[in-house]
Design an enzyme around this catalytic site. Structure first.
Site, PDB file in Angstrom:
ATOM      1  CG  ASN A 227       7.344   3.682   4.757  1.00 53.31           C
ATOM      2  OD1 ASN A 227       7.097   3.848   5.927  1.00 53.31           O
ATOM      3  ND2 ASN A 227       7.070   2.546   4.126  1.00 53.31           N
TER       4      ASN A 227
ATOM      5  CE  LYS B 280      11.198  -2.868   0.758  1.00 57.49           C
ATOM      6  NZ  LYS B 280       9.915  -3.056   1.416  1.00 57.49           N
TER       7      LYS B 280
ATOM      8  CG  ASP C 218       7.643  -5.787  -0.654  1.00 57.58           C
ATOM      9  OD1 ASP C 218       6.933  -6.500   0.068  1.00 57.58           O
ATOM     10  OD2 ASP C 218       8.414  -4.912  -0.222  1.00 57.58           O
ATOM     11  CG  ASP C 219       6.193  -1.357  -3.316  1.00 53.95           C
ATOM     12  OD1 ASP C 219       6.467  -0.892  -2.202  1.00 53.95           O
ATOM     13  OD2 ASP C 219       7.043  -1.565  -4.201  1.00 53.95           O
TER      14      ASP C 219
ATOM     15  CG  ASP D  73       9.894   1.203  -3.499  1.00 53.38           C
ATOM     16  OD1 ASP D  73       8.900   0.546  -3.110  1.00 53.38           O
ATOM     17  OD2 ASP D  73      10.629   1.822  -2.712  1.00 53.38           O
TER      18      ASP D  73
ATOM     19  NE  ARG E  56       5.812   3.858  -4.516  1.00 60.13           N
ATOM     20  CZ  ARG E  56       6.174   2.957  -3.583  1.00 60.13           C
ATOM     21  NH1 ARG E  56       7.227   3.150  -2.798  1.00 60.13           N
ATOM     22  NH2 ARG E  56       5.491   1.847  -3.448  1.00 60.13           N
TER      23      ARG E  56
END
Ligand SMILES: NC(=O)C1=CN([C@@H]2O[C@H](COP(=O)(O)OP(=O)(O)OC[C@H]3O[C@@H](n4cnc5c(N)ncnc54)[C@H](O)[C@@H]3O)[C@@H](O)[C@H]2O)C=CC1
Ligand SMILES: CC(=O)C(=O)O
Ligand SMILES: [Mg+2]
Length: 629
Positions: free
Chosen positions: A470, A220, A314-315, A292, A202
């Site tokens: 995004n 990143k 992170d997400d 992701d 994703r």
């Protein structure tokens, strides 16, 4: 534990940070008196075990035309470069002329038609001279973050087959099962501080991009170097290729990844387990950022690893912290005290890894402010209305995702509001009249004119719109759309950068960038320097609180709730210091290199910040010394 345990603590922490903010420009006396915590590594010579052309072809050591004559002699480079020795500044000037050439007819901003060409020019520099690449990036972060990061990085991932020149990072595939423990030793660096890993399932809001998702790990890590000053020789982007379910890629003869359906279930977990074991065996102090992964696995893997490995998602966690900072900013921007946060009515569109991460964290923050008991959690829960692809989520939902279950609304409560299971976003906004509308749906334009018009009935004096998806095309709405429907008295933030909106008569509608980039670099750096073996909720909360307090009252009242990206290195330093401090308070800090746990505990706030600053890598060429042993 958390610094948000109650409103009083939160407010006093905020005041402290605001005070601190005022002397951020630093008192020279203070700096002179304080001792230096670890030497800045950039001043030490670097030992190289190669000479001649091998150095020019090694981006970690190459300085191009900036090699001095003595160094050219020492390293057998004499005659291999044009004779005019350039300063690093001259090098950058020459390079910028080339890069700027493209911009003559370029429109600025996210729809920049030359974005990919700019990425190519920058990438070529990245491949030949890392120091210079990061100098360009750091000096022009506002201009080039949108190229190496969102939105352009999305386009780069989508076009990866065509853009691929030199590999960067490591690829572990389903074919490598049983081999990963030895494969990790193929990476040339003995020290790795940060890994960003994705399985490409994703990528931003662009769906399953398979192996092409490596671009997001690279982007990143570019920010880790530029914002957190992680040494570029110690970062490692990783792609775990377990196949793809993207039909287009499965049929594409030029696709660079495994052309089979994604592994699933225990087989999938076994691959990720093997990867984690391998990287932590070779680099026990590394931090692994999961990026992701589709929601289905994001939560499961986080729960599986977070108590044993130094890792975070992170997400789920970075985004949550940024959203909390934004939500508190939105309360302050209404001229209200933060204690009013638990009164905010919040509609969230999107219940994936990011949406649920934000919801969990926002509910926890509200509950803490309300006394942190069961009743508080219950009240906090009733402040959220969650809408996903099937509409409003209630307890009537069939086969409800267990992660979304805590936010499913009670049917009788919802009926009283004249709503029901599956109600559309516009209906929910009409009936709830929320203070905040937050989108993490990956659906561009979801906040349609109708939805924004419905928000006019908001009971807030200054409603907030967070269109966080995004890249640019996936934003739930643009700032122009929000300001033109709702007028100037709103707060607006988007995940990808947009320009501020000219409202006429000299008035500006501010567009904040609400992106996890304001937290993940500091979370990584702070964890690294604290030496904590895990990343606790308290450390994440401290990071979010630091970001929330970074903006002054004056800025917040102007609608500026997130910093400008041009100050990302400063905010990252502060976030990292807050994370180190929390790790010390929670007694999980084990120290970093020369600084052991006992010494860390003795540091004052200023000394922690200095310690962080001194351990941030700067893009300066080290003197190279050849040694062959
Ligand atoms: N600004 C930031 O810092 C961040 C932004 N994001 C963005 O958030 C988006 C979502 O990421 P994930 O949660 O991981 O994705 P996901 O695919 O797991 O979740 C998407 C969610 O949106 C829902 N959805 C789909 N269509 C919808 C509709 N018409 N109305 C309402 N909801 C709808 C889905 O049902 C699902 O719950 C992506 O675009 C990503 O780029 C993610 C992390 C950080
Ligand atoms: C920003 C980010 O992490 C995302 O859109 O997935
Ligand atoms: Mg992400």
């Amino acid at each position: 534990m958390s610094n948000f345990s109650n409103q009083i603590r939160a407010s006093s922490a905020l005041i402290k940070r605001l005070k601190h903010h005022h002397h951020r420009s630093s008192n020279p006396l203070l700096l002179m008196q304080s001792r230096s915590y670890t030497t800045n590594e950039c001043h030490r010579p670097a030992i190289v075990q190669k000479r001649s052309l091998d150095i020019l072809h090694d981006p970690w050591f190459n300085k191009g035309t900036a090699f001095s004559m003595t160094e050219r002699d020492r390293l057998d480079l004499r005659g291999l470069l044009p004779p005019n020795v350039m300063t690093p500044e001259q090098q950058i000037k020459r390079y910028m002329v080339d890069l700027k050439r493209l911009e003559v007819q370029a429109r600025d901003g996210p729809s920049d038609p030359n974005a990919l060409a700019k990425w190519r020019i920058l990438n070529r520099l990245h491949d030949r001279n890392e120091v210079m690449y990061y100098k360009v990036l750091i000096n022009n972060i506002e201009e080039y973050a949108p190229i190496v990061y969102t939105p352009t990085v999305g386009l780069v991932c989508q076009n990866y087959s065509g853009l691929f020149r030199r590999p960067r990072g490591m690829y572990f595939s389903a074919e490598d099962r049983g081999e990963m423990m030895s494969m990790v030793y193929n990476w040339p660096a003995d020290q790795v501080d940060m890994i960003v890993v994705t399985d490409g399932s994703r990528i931003l809001g662009l769906g399953d991009l398979g192996v092409q998702g490596i671009g997001i790990a690279i982007g990143k890590l570019d920010l880790y170097v530029a914002a957190a000053g992680i040494n570029p020789q110690r970062v490692l982007p990783v792609m775990i290729d377990v196949g793809t379910n993207n039909e287009k890629l499965l049929d594409d003869p030029l696709y660079l990844g495994l052309q089979e359906n994604r592994l699933d279930g225990d087989e999938y977990v076994a691959v990720i387990d093997e990867f984690m074991e391998a990287v932590f065996t070779r680099w026990p102090n590394v931090i692994v950022q999961f990026e992701d992964f589709q929601s289905k696995w994001a939560f499961k893997l986080l729960q599986r690893y977070r108590n044993t490995y130094r890792m975070f998602n992170d997400d789920v966690q970075g985004t949550a912290g940024v959203a909390i900072a934004g939500l508190l900013g939105a309360v302050r921007a209404q001229g209200r005290p933060m204690i009013d946060f638990p009164k905010q009515k919040i509609v969230v569109a999107g219940a994936g890894s990011a949406g649920i991460g934000v919801l969990n964290s926002a509910r926890k923050t509200m509950a803490r402010m309300l006394g942190n008991n069961e009743h508080a959690f219950g009240s906090a829960q009733r402040q959220f209305w969650v809408v996903d692809a099937k509409g409003l989520i209630t307890e009537d939902r069939e086969n409800i995702d267990p992660d979304a279950l805590p936010f499913a609304r009670k049917v009788n409560e919802i009926n009283r509001q004249d709503l029901r299971e599956g109600a559309s976003l516009v209906e929910v906004v009409q009936k709830v009249k929320p203070d905040v509308l937050l989108g993490l749906s990956a659906v561009g334009g979801l906040f349609s004119k109708e939805v924004l018009e419905a928000l006019k009935a908001s009971t807030s004096t200054r409603p907030a719109i967070f269109a966080m998806s995004n890249p640019t095309n996936n934003a739930e709405c643009t700032p122009e759309e929000a300001y033109s429907s709702l007028g100037e008295n709103i707060i607006f933030a988007s995940g990808s950068p947009f320009k501020d909106v000219d409202l006429g008569n000299g008035r500006i509608g501010h567009c904040n960038q609400g992106n996890n980039m304001y937290l993940f670099p500091g979370i990584g750096l702070g964890t690294l320097l604290s030496g904590s073996r895990i990343i606790t909720d308290g450390m994440l909360q401290a990071a979010a609180e630091c970001l929330a307090a970074y903006m002054t009252e004056e800025e917040v009242l102007k609608g500026v709730i997130f910093p400008s990206i041009s100050s990302i290195r400063d905010i990252t330093k502060e976030v990292a210091a807050a994370v180190v401090k929390e790790a010390i308070e929670e007694d999980v800090a084990e120290g970093y290199r020369g600084m052991d746990a006992r010494e860390l505990r003795k540091l004052s706030q200023e000394e922690i910040e200095e310690f962080v600053k001194n351990n941030m890598w700067n893009p300066d060429y080290p003197t190279l010394v050849y040694r062959n042993d």
